[in-house]
Design an enzyme around this catalytic site. Structure first.
Site, PDB file in Angstrom:
ATOM      1  N   ASN A  15      15.425 -12.072 -20.438  1.00  0.00           N
ATOM      2  CA  ASN A  15      15.117 -11.240 -19.546  1.00  0.00           C
ATOM      3  C   ASN A  15      13.980 -11.577 -18.413  1.00  0.00           C
ATOM      4  O   ASN A  15      12.798 -12.397 -19.318  1.00  0.00           O
ATOM      5  CB  ASN A  15      14.727  -9.716 -19.918  1.00  0.00           C
ATOM      6  CG  ASN A  15      16.544  -9.205 -19.940  1.00  0.00           C
ATOM      7  OD1 ASN A  15      17.522  -9.612 -19.452  1.00  0.00           O
ATOM      8  ND2 ASN A  15      16.596  -8.263 -21.025  1.00  0.00           N
ATOM      9  N   HIS A  45      12.345   1.789 -24.712  1.00  0.00           N
ATOM     10  CA  HIS A  45      13.871   2.076 -24.830  1.00  0.00           C
ATOM     11  C   HIS A  45      14.533   1.214 -25.652  1.00  0.00           C
ATOM     12  O   HIS A  45      13.356   0.322 -26.535  1.00  0.00           O
ATOM     13  CB  HIS A  45      13.877   0.710 -23.768  1.00  0.00           C
ATOM     14  CG  HIS A  45      13.446   1.373 -22.717  1.00  0.00           C
ATOM     15  ND1 HIS A  45      13.213   0.787 -21.404  1.00  0.00           N
ATOM     16  CD2 HIS A  45      13.347   2.865 -21.392  1.00  0.00           C
ATOM     17  CE1 HIS A  45      12.563   1.172 -20.573  1.00  0.00           C
ATOM     18  NE2 HIS A  45      12.577   2.720 -20.575  1.00  0.00           N
ATOM     19  N   LYS A  90      14.831  -8.116 -29.245  1.00  0.00           N
ATOM     20  CA  LYS A  90      13.953  -8.783 -28.366  1.00  0.00           C
ATOM     21  C   LYS A  90      12.890  -9.670 -28.918  1.00  0.00           C
ATOM     22  O   LYS A  90      12.094  -9.863 -30.221  1.00  0.00           O
ATOM     23  CB  LYS A  90      13.344  -8.150 -28.281  1.00  0.00           C
ATOM     24  CG  LYS A  90      13.968  -6.970 -27.575  1.00  0.00           C
ATOM     25  CD  LYS A  90      13.446  -5.515 -26.394  1.00  0.00           C
ATOM     26  CE  LYS A  90      14.941  -4.231 -26.223  1.00  0.00           C
ATOM     27  NZ  LYS A  90      13.717  -3.451 -25.479  1.00  0.00           N
ATOM     28  N   HIS A 104      11.039  -0.638 -27.484  1.00  0.00           N
ATOM     29  CA  HIS A 104      10.281  -1.104 -27.845  1.00  0.00           C
ATOM     30  C   HIS A 104       9.604  -0.526 -26.355  1.00  0.00           C
ATOM     31  O   HIS A 104      10.538  -0.602 -25.139  1.00  0.00           O
ATOM     32  CB  HIS A 104      10.740  -2.736 -26.877  1.00  0.00           C
ATOM     33  CG  HIS A 104       9.880  -3.563 -25.814  1.00  0.00           C
ATOM     34  ND1 HIS A 104      10.298  -4.129 -24.926  1.00  0.00           N
ATOM     35  CD2 HIS A 104       8.280  -4.091 -26.705  1.00  0.00           C
ATOM     36  CE1 HIS A 104       9.637  -5.025 -24.582  1.00  0.00           C
ATOM     37  NE2 HIS A 104       8.554  -5.130 -25.642  1.00  0.00           N
ATOM     38  N   TYR A 159      11.211 -12.404 -21.859  1.00  0.00           N
ATOM     39  CA  TYR A 159      11.774 -11.981 -23.264  1.00  0.00           C
ATOM     40  C   TYR A 159      13.646 -12.131 -23.045  1.00  0.00           C
ATOM     41  O   TYR A 159      14.378 -12.142 -22.778  1.00  0.00           O
ATOM     42  CB  TYR A 159      11.138 -10.120 -23.458  1.00  0.00           C
ATOM     43  CG  TYR A 159      12.164  -9.076 -22.541  1.00  0.00           C
ATOM     44  CD1 TYR A 159      13.709  -8.390 -23.216  1.00  0.00           C
ATOM     45  CD2 TYR A 159      11.219  -9.278 -21.960  1.00  0.00           C
ATOM     46  CE1 TYR A 159      13.925  -7.281 -22.491  1.00  0.00           C
ATOM     47  CE2 TYR A 159      12.052  -7.803 -20.702  1.00  0.00           C
ATOM     48  CZ  TYR A 159      12.853  -7.111 -21.349  1.00  0.00           C
ATOM     49  OH  TYR A 159      13.571  -6.421 -20.014  1.00  0.00           O
TER      50      TYR A 159
END
Length: 181
Positions: free
Chosen positions: A48, A62, A72, A119, A132
């Site tokens: 992303n 989130h 992540k 996060h 990420y």
């Protein structure tokens, strides 16, 4: 890569080892073997990009609920961010603990975010870009969040929030274990 444990269970600050010569600089930003050797999730399935034109923008906090929990690996490739995680697992020894770190291209470090953590980040400069990797595909119905300014968690953001989505303003505070039952 050098892995440093954080105050949140299962989370690591990962420093890239840079090799510099007259051509410039080189660093490896991903190696599944190094992550697997440390029993960290090495099965990243999605990448992303978040481009943020304004300093003070806040995105978060989130996570995705089980069985869609995401690991992540977060890196800032332009500008600078204050990256934050919060342990949201009531069974974890670090439940409600948070960890924040400044990420920027110059510092050559990343944050490994385990599944049980919310996060989010705040941009410290205009035109900040965050890349990420995630271990699960995004599932909208599994999306969860908590208030960025939850008084019980007490995250200390470095700047006033200049921009935030209506959804991020609407997240509830993180519940105590007794409240979650």
């Amino acid at each position: 890569m050098r892995f440093h444990e954080t105050a949140v269970a299962g989370a690591y600050l990962v420093e890239l080892e840079s090799h510099v010569d007259d051509r410039g600089q080189f660093a490896r930003a991903w190696c599944s073997r190094e992550f697997a050797d440390r029993q960290l999730d090495d099965a990243m399935v999605q990448g992303n990009v978040s481009i943020n034109p304004h300093r003070g923008t806040l995105r978060g906090m989130h996570w995705q609920s089980a069985p869609h929990g995401e690991v992540k690996l977060v890196r800032c490739v332009r500008g600078a961010i204050y990256d934050v995680i919060v342990d949201v697992d009531p069974a974890s020894p670090t439940f409600r603990s948070w960890f924040g770190v400044t990420l920027s291209p110059e510092r050559l470090r990343m944050l490994y975010v385990p599944r049980h953590c919310a996060h989010g980040f705040q941009t410290l400069m205009d035109d900040s870009e965050v890349n990420y990797l995630v271990s699960q595909a995004y599932v909208p119905s599994a999306g969860r969040g908590l208030r960025y300014d939850d008084p019980v968690v007490g995250i200390q953001w470095p700047l006033p929030v200049s921009r935030i989505s209506p959804q991020d303003l609407a997240w509830p505070p993180l519940l105590a274990p007794a409240d979650a039952a």
